[in-house]
Design an enzyme around this catalytic site. Structure first.
Site, PDB file in Angstrom:
ATOM      1  N   ASP A  47     -12.868  11.918   0.651  1.00 49.57           N
ATOM      2  CA  ASP A  47     -11.933  10.799   0.555  1.00 49.57           C
ATOM      3  C   ASP A  47     -12.643   9.534   1.040  1.00 49.57           C
ATOM      4  OD1 ASP A  47      -8.947   9.838   0.441  1.00 49.57           O
ATOM      5  OD2 ASP A  47      -9.732   9.103   2.356  1.00 49.57           O
ATOM      6  N   TYR A  52     -13.912   1.207   3.156  1.00 43.74           N
ATOM      7  CA  TYR A  52     -14.691   1.992   4.118  1.00 43.74           C
ATOM      8  C   TYR A  52     -16.179   1.649   4.095  1.00 43.74           C
ATOM      9  CZ  TYR A  52     -10.633   5.190   4.195  1.00 43.74           C
ATOM     10  OH  TYR A  52      -9.387   5.744   4.290  1.00 43.74           O
ATOM     11  N   LYS A  77      -9.950   4.273  -3.146  1.00 45.72           N
ATOM     12  CA  LYS A  77      -8.732   3.461  -3.044  1.00 45.72           C
ATOM     13  C   LYS A  77      -9.032   1.994  -3.328  1.00 45.72           C
ATOM     14  CE  LYS A  77      -7.599   6.408   0.908  1.00 45.72           C
ATOM     15  NZ  LYS A  77      -9.005   6.750   1.251  1.00 45.72           N
ATOM     16  N   HIS A 110      -4.327   1.444  -1.599  1.00 43.52           N
ATOM     17  CA  HIS A 110      -4.568   1.712  -0.182  1.00 43.52           C
ATOM     18  C   HIS A 110      -3.368   1.360   0.710  1.00 43.52           C
ATOM     19  CE1 HIS A 110      -8.277   2.199   2.622  1.00 43.52           C
ATOM     20  NE2 HIS A 110      -7.194   2.636   3.226  1.00 43.52           N
TER      21      HIS A 110
END
Length: 282
Positions: A47, A52, A77, A110
């Site tokens: 994921d 990120y 996302k 997100h």
């Protein structure tokens, strides 16, 4: 469920592994090392998210592993500042480039609001969702879903979409089970996933968690992950050591009793991140 390779079935028929490896902060050393270790430990469902900053490192780790792309399940996302019809399509293709793949297994919005108090979130979410539906129809995404959406956010999509959300990824752990969201999603056939399935440090020191971990002969982390699975929630644990990575997979040879599940589900709020989609972070 007997291993991390067992799967749940999403509402469009796609099989999704029952445990994922969360990559948030997994490349703080600016290397693919931690993700590579997770692959070595056996994880195949990863994921990630544009926010990120780990997509390129995931690409590197997958390439280094020599394992074919179709043996991985990859989710990413679209971030708060990438929402909207055109922006989402642009963000998605940038994600594909960073991951070095020509499709995603799962793509999520997100957060439902770019910022607390954002007035036109309903229209923005629908524009974002329309772009994701088109990418799905083109065969570029195997399943589309949401992250951090509460029932009132999901309803806006549900009442106006062609393709229903397959997933909602939320903070979920003993002490913060978000029962209203879980009940809503499970009633509608939306697969719930747990980010922060282990809660914060305080949760691992909670007396009930310690009592039950000792009772079942497992770690506090294993207890929390097993709790998620028994609620039919997919946990997304993170870890940097291969020993902990493997321990977090060793959650299939014990079962929490119904009584203890209720005790975990009703314990006082503990280990909450302070994140809420409609409010400033606490």
């Amino acid at each position: 469920m007997k291993s991390i390779y067992d799967s749940f079935e999403l509402n469009n028929g796609v099989k999704i592994p029952c445990v994922a490896f969360g990559t948030y902060k997994a490349a703080e050393g600016k290397t693919a090392g931690v993700i590579g270790t997770a692959i070595e430990a056996g994880y195949r469902y990863f994921d990630t998210a544009s926010f990120y900053g780990t997509e390129a490192y995931l690409k590197e780790a997958m390439e280094n592993s020599g394992i074919p792309r179709d043996e991985f399940f990859i989710a990413s996302k679209v971030w708060k500042d990438e929402m909207g019809y055109e922006n989402t399509k642009k963000a998605f293709h940038a994600t594909l480039d960073r991951l070095g793949t020509d499709y995603l297994d799962l793509y999520l919005i997100h957060w439902p609001l770019p910022e607390p108090g954002y007035a036109d979130w309903k229209a923005l979410d629908l524009d974002t969702w329309k772009a994701m539906e088109e990418l799905y129809k083109e065969g570029l995404i195997r399943a589309i879903g949401l992250s951090n959406f509460l029932p009132h956010h999901i309803e806006n999509i549900w009442q106006n979409c062609e393709i229903y959300p397959a997933v909602d990824q939320i903070e979920f752990h003993p002490g913060y089970s978000q029962e209203a969201v879980l009940s809503y999603c499970q009633d509608k056939g939306i697969q719930v996933q747990a980010w922060s399935p282990l809660g914060r440090a305080r949760l691992s020191e909670e007396s009930l968690i310690l009592e039950l971990a000792e009772k079942y002969g497992v770690s506090a982390a294993q207890l929390c992950l097993r709790y998620a699975l028994q609620r039919n929630v997919i946990p997304l644990p993170k870890s940097s050591s291969i020993e902990r990575m493997k321990q977090n997979q060793d959650i299939f040879d014990f079962e929490i009793t119904v009584e203890d599940m209720y005790r975990l589900a009703t314990m006082p709020q503990t280990g909450w991140s302070g994140e809420h989609p409609d409010r400033e972070r606490v």
